[in-house]
Design an enzyme around this catalytic site. Structure first.
Site, PDB file in Angstrom:
ATOM      1  N   PHE A 174       5.571  -4.879  -4.216  1.00  0.00           N
ATOM      2  CA  PHE A 174       6.905  -5.485  -4.373  1.00  0.00           C
ATOM      3  C   PHE A 174       7.103  -6.739  -3.527  1.00  0.00           C
ATOM      4  CE2 PHE A 174       7.647  -3.071  -0.474  1.00  0.00           C
ATOM      5  CZ  PHE A 174       8.445  -3.938   0.242  1.00  0.00           C
ATOM      6  N   LYS A 212       0.311  -5.429 -14.195  1.00  0.00           N
ATOM      7  CA  LYS A 212       1.387  -4.456 -13.969  1.00  0.00           C
ATOM      8  C   LYS A 212       2.135  -4.856 -12.709  1.00  0.00           C
ATOM      9  CE  LYS A 212       2.269  -0.827 -11.743  1.00  0.00           C
ATOM     10  NZ  LYS A 212       3.685  -0.901 -11.398  1.00  0.00           N
ATOM     11  N   GLU A 248       7.206  -1.900  -9.821  1.00  0.00           N
ATOM     12  CA  GLU A 248       8.399  -1.343 -10.475  1.00  0.00           C
ATOM     13  C   GLU A 248       9.653  -1.594  -9.630  1.00  0.00           C
ATOM     14  OE1 GLU A 248       5.895   0.249  -9.249  1.00  0.00           O
ATOM     15  OE2 GLU A 248       6.491   2.015  -8.085  1.00  0.00           O
ATOM     16  N   LYS A 249       9.430  -2.051  -8.373  1.00  0.00           N
ATOM     17  CA  LYS A 249      10.599  -2.244  -7.505  1.00  0.00           C
ATOM     18  C   LYS A 249      11.267  -3.593  -7.719  1.00  0.00           C
ATOM     19  CE  LYS A 249       8.383   0.690  -4.128  1.00  0.00           C
ATOM     20  NZ  LYS A 249       7.392   0.650  -3.067  1.00  0.00           N
ATOM     21  N   SER A 259      -0.163  -0.382  -0.942  1.00  0.00           N
ATOM     22  CA  SER A 259      -0.366   0.535   0.183  1.00  0.00           C
ATOM     23  C   SER A 259      -1.743   1.194   0.131  1.00  0.00           C
ATOM     24  CB  SER A 259       0.702   1.624   0.132  1.00  0.00           C
ATOM     25  OG  SER A 259       0.510   2.392  -1.042  1.00  0.00           O
ATOM     26  N   CYS A 291       2.326  -8.345   4.479  1.00  0.00           N
ATOM     27  CA  CYS A 291       1.111  -7.652   4.924  1.00  0.00           C
ATOM     28  C   CYS A 291       0.491  -8.378   6.106  1.00  0.00           C
ATOM     29  CB  CYS A 291       0.116  -7.562   3.790  1.00  0.00           C
ATOM     30  SG  CYS A 291      -0.377  -9.183   3.218  1.00  0.00           S
ATOM     31  N   GLU A 344       1.931   2.066   9.480  1.00  0.00           N
ATOM     32  CA  GLU A 344       2.448   0.732   9.127  1.00  0.00           C
ATOM     33  C   GLU A 344       3.966   0.880   8.941  1.00  0.00           C
ATOM     34  OE1 GLU A 344       1.442  -0.686   5.179  1.00  0.00           O
ATOM     35  OE2 GLU A 344       1.491  -2.761   5.862  1.00  0.00           O
TER      36      GLU A 344
HETATM   37  P1  NAD Z   1       2.725   0.548  -3.268  1.00  0.00           P
HETATM   38  O1  NAD Z   1       1.343   0.995  -2.990  1.00  0.00           O
HETATM   39  O2  NAD Z   1       3.818   1.538  -3.186  1.00  0.00           O
HETATM   40  O3  NAD Z   1       2.789  -0.063  -4.760  1.00  0.00           O
HETATM   41  C1  NAD Z   1       1.834  -1.015  -5.194  1.00  0.00           C
HETATM   42  C2  NAD Z   1       1.502  -0.744  -6.653  1.00  0.00           C
HETATM   43  O4  NAD Z   1       0.823   0.505  -6.765  1.00  0.00           O
HETATM   44  C3  NAD Z   1       2.752  -0.656  -7.531  1.00  0.00           C
HETATM   45  O5  NAD Z   1       2.524  -1.413  -8.697  1.00  0.00           O
HETATM   46  C4  NAD Z   1       2.899   0.834  -7.806  1.00  0.00           C
HETATM   47  O6  NAD Z   1       3.409   1.091  -9.094  1.00  0.00           O
HETATM   48  C5  NAD Z   1       1.482   1.367  -7.678  1.00  0.00           C
HETATM   49  N1  NAD Z   1       1.438   2.725  -7.106  1.00  0.00           N
HETATM   50  C6  NAD Z   1       2.120   3.157  -6.008  1.00  0.00           C
HETATM   51  N2  NAD Z   1       1.802   4.451  -5.752  1.00  0.00           N
HETATM   52  C7  NAD Z   1       0.908   4.823  -6.694  1.00  0.00           C
HETATM   53  C8  NAD Z   1       0.200   6.043  -6.944  1.00  0.00           C
HETATM   54  N3  NAD Z   1       0.364   7.116  -6.193  1.00  0.00           N
HETATM   55  N4  NAD Z   1      -0.642   6.086  -7.996  1.00  0.00           N
HETATM   56  C9  NAD Z   1      -0.821   4.999  -8.775  1.00  0.00           C
HETATM   57  N5  NAD Z   1      -0.174   3.828  -8.580  1.00  0.00           N
HETATM   58  C10 NAD Z   1       0.671   3.737  -7.550  1.00  0.00           C
HETATM   59  O7  NAD Z   1       3.004  -0.709  -2.325  1.00  0.00           O
HETATM   60  P2  NAD Z   1       4.372  -1.485  -2.100  1.00  0.00           P
HETATM   61  O8  NAD Z   1       5.313  -0.615  -1.350  1.00  0.00           O
HETATM   62  O9  NAD Z   1       4.829  -2.074  -3.375  1.00  0.00           O
HETATM   63  O10 NAD Z   1       3.884  -2.689  -1.158  1.00  0.00           O
HETATM   64  C11 NAD Z   1       3.789  -2.585   0.243  1.00  0.00           C
HETATM   65  C12 NAD Z   1       2.367  -2.341   0.694  1.00  0.00           C
HETATM   66  O11 NAD Z   1       1.514  -3.357   0.179  1.00  0.00           O
HETATM   67  C13 NAD Z   1       2.216  -2.401   2.212  1.00  0.00           C
HETATM   68  O12 NAD Z   1       1.361  -1.370   2.605  1.00  0.00           O
HETATM   69  C14 NAD Z   1       1.582  -3.765   2.457  1.00  0.00           C
HETATM   70  O13 NAD Z   1       0.839  -3.860   3.637  1.00  0.00           O
HETATM   71  C15 NAD Z   1       0.711  -3.868   1.245  1.00  0.00           C
HETATM   72  N6  NAD Z   1       0.371  -5.255   0.965  1.00  0.00           N
HETATM   73  C16 NAD Z   1      -0.889  -5.657   1.254  1.00  0.00           C
HETATM   74  C17 NAD Z   1      -1.261  -6.962   1.031  1.00  0.00           C
HETATM   75  C18 NAD Z   1      -2.641  -7.428   1.353  1.00  0.00           C
HETATM   76  O14 NAD Z   1      -3.031  -8.480   0.856  1.00  0.00           O
HETATM   77  N7  NAD Z   1      -3.396  -6.693   2.138  1.00  0.00           N
HETATM   78  C19 NAD Z   1      -0.334  -7.881   0.494  1.00  0.00           C
HETATM   79  C20 NAD Z   1       0.953  -7.419   0.203  1.00  0.00           C
HETATM   80  C21 NAD Z   1       1.289  -6.103   0.441  1.00  0.00           C
END
Ligand code: NAD
Length: 581
Positions: A172, A196, A199-200, A310, A365, A465
């Site tokens: 998000f 994709k 969703e947030k 994440s 991140c 985190e």
């Molecule tokens: P998230 O993992 O909740 O969601 C990311 C994507 O994964 C979404 O599209 C979601 O629909 C999908 N998803 C979530 N849980 C899932 C599951 N159990 N099974 C299948 N798909 C799933 O992450 P977020 O809250 O949207 O973003 C924040 C996180 O992203 C933080 O941990 C941050 O550090 C990380 N991030 C990392 C970078 C990087 O380059 N390292 C950059 C931006 C954000």
């Protein structure tokens, strides 16, 4: 404006506006070059983090619709891979121009939906735009290698070919930059793509809602009806607008139509890519959550997956998709440390710590979430508190906002719990942002800058985190101890040092175990001619995002050995391993 926009719908046949005229509007998928409303009856509310209004709904795309998106990408692939690379580059050249043209619209959309300040949202778009600019030079980036006469009359060369259908799964926190890390590189290499978004914050019709609130229009009393005669040769659209305060609503609609507020960042970017000449089916968008992500991991036609988010989701996707033989690059969570040496420049260091700790409400991140002061931390901490106190917490659309809300109520609760657990484990709360109330946005998910000092490695607030505007302060007796401490952390996204000593900086750069290192630079996200190189638990895979590694990720190397010479007959058959002697 209305007429122009409507004629765009009619003439291109590209956009079906019906989904954006629901209340709340539903975000369409993009399949084979058409924005289509999902048939799914299951939806998720997208909530404005500053107001709690349901601004749109995303569909949990059905399996048939997902298959249709992959099929569209698969069918578009043969023609697109055979399109000259110069033509593919020109699409990017046009896309970067269009993103510049619409940067305000994109930024406004991100702010309304995700919460970050407008200035920060501009940065979000701009950092993605730079990847598009880089993709304009793909012919050079994708160039192969050639060695003539490796044996008598034999030449060998290698080429980088596109993989086929690739997919991207986004978080998000950067609704423009992260999709732009993915599809521009993938498609310019000759692949087709299924995206994709999170969703947030997929975005939809947000300006109408924001303006209705701003001008006090009765959102739920406002009816927008669209009758579309789809079967008629010349499509024809009739809009009825019935509202108690029709002038305000008309104003909202005019602004919405002008700024294109009926779409979210990913959707706007896809519209722009099509306007730039990207053929139908080359870029597709499907919305949803875990089921659609699992379908992406399992689908036999998808060859590679780019994920950012994440660790829980990232490791799940990495193992599930690689078990199916796919390439995966998975950028995940972080705990980025700054080491501050006693000789650091005071003002510059304080500014950097505050900006990188609290900017985007800590939801980056590469945010600096932990500071390790070498020597006595007291005077640094006092100044840090003074500096952080001066930040203005407000809705991201307000011009004076330094930081906006966190993404959801659940995110706020989680951050507050981690702060509380830190206090219970013995950390000192130097600045507490938990009870902040923002006038006019009393229901927003706001947390003010928060500073915990005396934090130790065994505390949950350190181990997890936080992803909120919370800065943890720690102390080390020596520089060596500080480096050792940072290296013990499981994450390796980024680390920074603040010092005026070149020797210390050089030692840090050599010994620190993090993928992206800042020397007097707080958020060292590399520009696209390098790659985003998180390491340890912050990354899974072999090839990083963008830069040379990104091109390698989206291409398969093929090595060709050819012999062109007059072949004398009668040499006989040799079964020995061929050698070049
Ligand atoms: P998230 O993992 O909740 O969601 C990311 C994507 O994964 C979404 O599209 C979601 O629909 C999908 N998803 C979530 N849980 C899932 C599951 N159990 N099974 C299948 N798909 C799933 O992450 P977020 O809250 O949207 O973003 C924040 C996180 O992203 C933080 O941990 C941050 O550090 C990380 N991030 C990392 C970078 C990087 O380059 N390292 C950059 C931006 C954000």
């Amino acid at each position: 404006i209305f007429a122009l926009r409507s004629s765009y719908y009619f003439s291109t046949g590209v956009v079906e506006p019906s989904s954006s005229l629901r209340s709340p509007p539903r975000v369409p998928n993009l399949i084979g070059g058409k924005f289509v409303d999902s048939q799914s009856s299951s939806t998720i509310d997208v909530i404005n983090p500053a107001t709690q209004e349901v601004v749109s709904q995303i569909p949990l795309t059905t399996n048939e619709e997902f298959k249709a998106a992959v099929s569209a990408a698969k069918h578009a692939f043969p023609a697109w891979r055979n399109t000259p690379i110069t033509t593919r580059q020109r699409v990017m050249l046009k896309l970067q121009e269009l993103i510049r043209r619409d940067i305000d619209k994109l930024a406004m959309n991100i702010t309304t939906e995700q919460g970050k300040t407008l200035k920060d949202a501009h940065g979000d778009v701009f950092r993605g735009l730079e990847v598009v600019e880089h993709a304009c030079g793909m012919a050079t980036l994708q160039m192969g290698e050639y060695v003539p006469n490796v044996a008598n009359g034999i030449d060998t060369f290698s080429i980088r070919e596109p993989l086929g259908v690739c997919a991207g799964i986004c978080p998000f926190n950067f609704p423009a930059m992260i999709p732009l890390w993915m599809f521009p590189v993938a498609v310019t290499c000759g692949n087709t793509f299924v995206l994709k978004p999170s969703e947030k914050d997929p975005g939809e019709n947000l300006l109408v809602h924001a303006l209705c609130k701003r001008f006090g229009a009765p959102l739920h009393g406002t009816k927008l009806c669209c009758i579309q005669a789809r079967e008629m040769d010349a499509s024809y659209l009739l809009w009825h607008i019935c509202t108690e305060e029709s002038i305000i609503v008309l104003l909202s609609i005019a602004v919405t139509l002008f700024f294109g507020g009926e779409t979210g960042a990913s959707t706007i970017l896809a519209e722009l890519a099509m306007e730039a000449g990207l053929p139908n089916g080359v870029l597709n968008i499907v919305h949803g959550t875990n089921d659609i992500v699992n379908a992406i991991c399992d689908d036999e036609d998808i060859r590679a997956i780019s994920f950012v988010g994440s660790n829980t989701a990232g490791m799940h996707i990495y193992s599930r998709a690689s078990a199916k033989g796919k390439r995966v690059q998975s950028n995940m969570g972080a705990k980025n440390h700054a080491i501050v040496l006693p000789d650091a420049n005071t003002d510059a260091t304080l500014n950097a710590l505050v900006a990188a700790g609290f900017g985007a409400a800590g939801q980056r991140c590469m945010a600096l979430s932990t500071v390790v002061f070498v020597g006595d931390p007291q005077s640094w901490e006092n100044k840090l508190v003074e500096c952080a106190k001066s930040l203005k917490v407000n809705a991201g659309t307000e011009p004076d906002a330094d930081l906006g809300p966190v993404i959801s109520k659940q995110a706020k609760e989680r951050v507050c719990k981690l702060i509380e657990s830190g206090v219970k484990s013995g950390a000192r709360l130097l600045l507490d942002g938990r009870n902040i109330v923002v006038p006019g946005y009393e229901d927003g998910n706001f947390i003010g800058p928060t500073i915990l000092s005396g934090v130790t490695a065994d505390m949950d607030c350190y181990k997890e985190e936080i992803f909120g505007p919370v800065l943890l302060c720690m102390e080390a007796d020596s520089f060596e101890e500080a480096i050792h401490f940072v290296n013990r952390n499981k994450y390796g996204n980024g680390a920074a040092i603040f010092t005026t000593s070149g020797a210390a900086a050089r030692k840090f750069q050599t010994e620190i175990e993090a993928g992206q290192v800042g020397i007097n630079v707080p958020i060292p996200v590399p520009l696209p001619f390098f790659s985003f190189t998180g390491s340890k638990a912050s990354f899974a895979g072999d090839l990083n995002f963008y830069g040379k590694a990104g091109v390698n990720f989206y291409t398969q190397i093929k090595t060709i050995t050819q012999q062109w010479k007059d072949l004398p007959g009668g040499g006989g058959v040799s079964l020995a391993m061929p050698t070049s002697q």
